[in-house]
Design an enzyme around this catalytic site. Structure first.
Site, PDB file in Angstrom:
ATOM      1  N   CYS A  57       0.809  -1.226   0.000  1.00  0.00           N
ATOM      2  CA  CYS A  57       0.000   0.000   0.000  1.00  0.00           C
ATOM      3  C   CYS A  57       0.837   1.267   0.000  1.00  0.00           C
ATOM      4  CB  CYS A  57      -0.946   0.006   1.198  1.00  0.00           C
ATOM      5  SG  CYS A  57      -0.099   0.133   2.801  1.00  0.00           S
ATOM      6  N   CYS A 183      -6.892 -20.488 -23.986  1.00  0.00           N
ATOM      7  CA  CYS A 183      -8.197 -19.952 -24.354  1.00  0.00           C
ATOM      8  C   CYS A 183      -8.421 -18.599 -23.693  1.00  0.00           C
ATOM      9  CB  CYS A 183      -9.308 -20.917 -23.937  1.00  0.00           C
ATOM     10  SG  CYS A 183     -10.982 -20.276 -24.092  1.00  0.00           S
ATOM     11  N   CYS A 225     -19.394 -31.586 -36.512  1.00  0.00           N
ATOM     12  CA  CYS A 225     -19.296 -32.989 -36.107  1.00  0.00           C
ATOM     13  C   CYS A 225     -17.856 -33.342 -35.731  1.00  0.00           C
ATOM     14  CB  CYS A 225     -19.806 -33.895 -37.227  1.00  0.00           C
ATOM     15  SG  CYS A 225     -21.546 -33.626 -37.636  1.00  0.00           S
ATOM     16  N   CYS A 232     -16.489 -22.729 -23.293  1.00  0.00           N
ATOM     17  CA  CYS A 232     -16.428 -21.282 -23.101  1.00  0.00           C
ATOM     18  C   CYS A 232     -17.817 -20.696 -22.836  1.00  0.00           C
ATOM     19  CB  CYS A 232     -15.832 -20.591 -24.325  1.00  0.00           C
ATOM     20  SG  CYS A 232     -14.166 -21.148 -24.720  1.00  0.00           S
TER      21      CYS A 232
END
Length: 300
Positions: A57, A183, A225, A232
């Site tokens: 801090c 991803c 297919c 996701c």
């Protein structure tokens, strides 16, 4: 700075008032298990003296009670607790917040046990899930683990938790597998309310393996297919090509999607035989093929 000023500036924050071996009062947390080092400048041979500042801090040490964690670094107790309370940044669960900001060692300290205990339980749960998946994928012999130059040499758990992404379901508050970690770098951050596990989002269609639950269910890609490799948005399973082009296929009206047999990225394949050799709903719907660990659907 003299001892009287140090005490008067910190006692408002419930500081420990026990005298240290040096004769000065402790500036740590009241009723703490072990005292922090003396914060009076010039008393001890360290940099954590009374006119210094907390690295987190940047406020003076004496403005709040301090703790010294196991690695030896000193921080304001409030800063450490806030860091643990805020947990990970972003939607993907990571555990860097449980490490010392300076040396990346554990934040272990008796006074932090209560807040760290459930976090360690979550860490162990995700580590177990990731290692099981790594074993299933046959990646324990990956060069990053077996070679001395590898990033995760002799650390399969670190490799697995970096490779696989886990998210916290906003409904059941349980971690779930969300695809590979890469991803996360390719899609925008999700709203925490949109993070939903397969069970809560009903993508399992009530199909759950009696031995392995829902963590290792194998899905068909929603848009072609092919076998799905990504999960996701909390609702959609993609194969790798469709995932790379999710802006093209995701959200497209079902009527405009190709019929089985369908190829990745919205391509209509010739013939009438499904490449997966299974009967499944129309393209555009989620479909569970079976349990990847059981390699079939007989355990549903």
């Amino acid at each position: 700075m003299d001892t009287i000023n140090v005490v008067s500036r910190t006692e408002t924050f419930s500081t420990c008032q026990r005298p240290l071996p040096c004769g000065h009062y402790c500036g740590g947390v009241a009723n703490e298990v072990s005292c922090a080092p003396c914060m009076v400048r010039g008393c001890q041979d360290h940099n954590y003296h009374g006119d210094g500042h907390c690295p987190v801090c940047t406020e003076p040490w004496t403005s709040k009670p301090v703790i010294q964690i196991v690695c030896g670094h000193v921080f304001h107790s409030e800063c450490m607790r806030q860091m643990l309370t805020n947990r990970w940044h972003g939607s993907r669960i990571t555990f860097g917040f449980m490490l010392c900001p300076l040396c990346k060692n554990s934040l272990s300290h008796p006074d932090l046990y209560e807040i760290m205990s459930p976090l360690m339980h979550l860490y162990d749960k995700i580590k177990t899930k990731a290692l099981t998946r790594l074993q299933h994928d046959g990646l324990f012999q990956d060069k990053d683990i077996t070679q001395p130059s590898g990033k995760y040499y002799k650390d399969p758990a670190g490799f697995a938790m970096d490779k696989y992404a886990y998210y916290m379901c906003s409904k059941c508050q349980e971690p779930y597998f969300g695809g590979e970690g890469r991803c996360q770098d390719e899609v925008e951050e999700s709203d925490p309310k949109e993070l939903i596990c397969p069970l809560c989002s009903d993508t399992t269609k009530n199909k759950v393996c009696s031995r392995h639950g829902s963590d290792y269910l194998q899905y068909k890609c929603r848009y072609c297919c092919s076998l799905a490799t990504y999960h996701c948005f909390g609702t959609t399973h993609f194969c790798d090509p469709c995932h790379s082009n999710h802006t093209v296929v995701h959200g497209k009206p079902t009527a405009n999607l190709p019929k089985c047999p369908s190829g990745p990225c919205g391509k209509q394949l010739p013939g009438s035989s499904c490449p997966l050799g299974i009967a499944h709903p129309p393209t555009g719907e989620e479909f569970v093929i079976g349990c990847a660990l059981c390699v079939n659907s007989s355990s549903f």
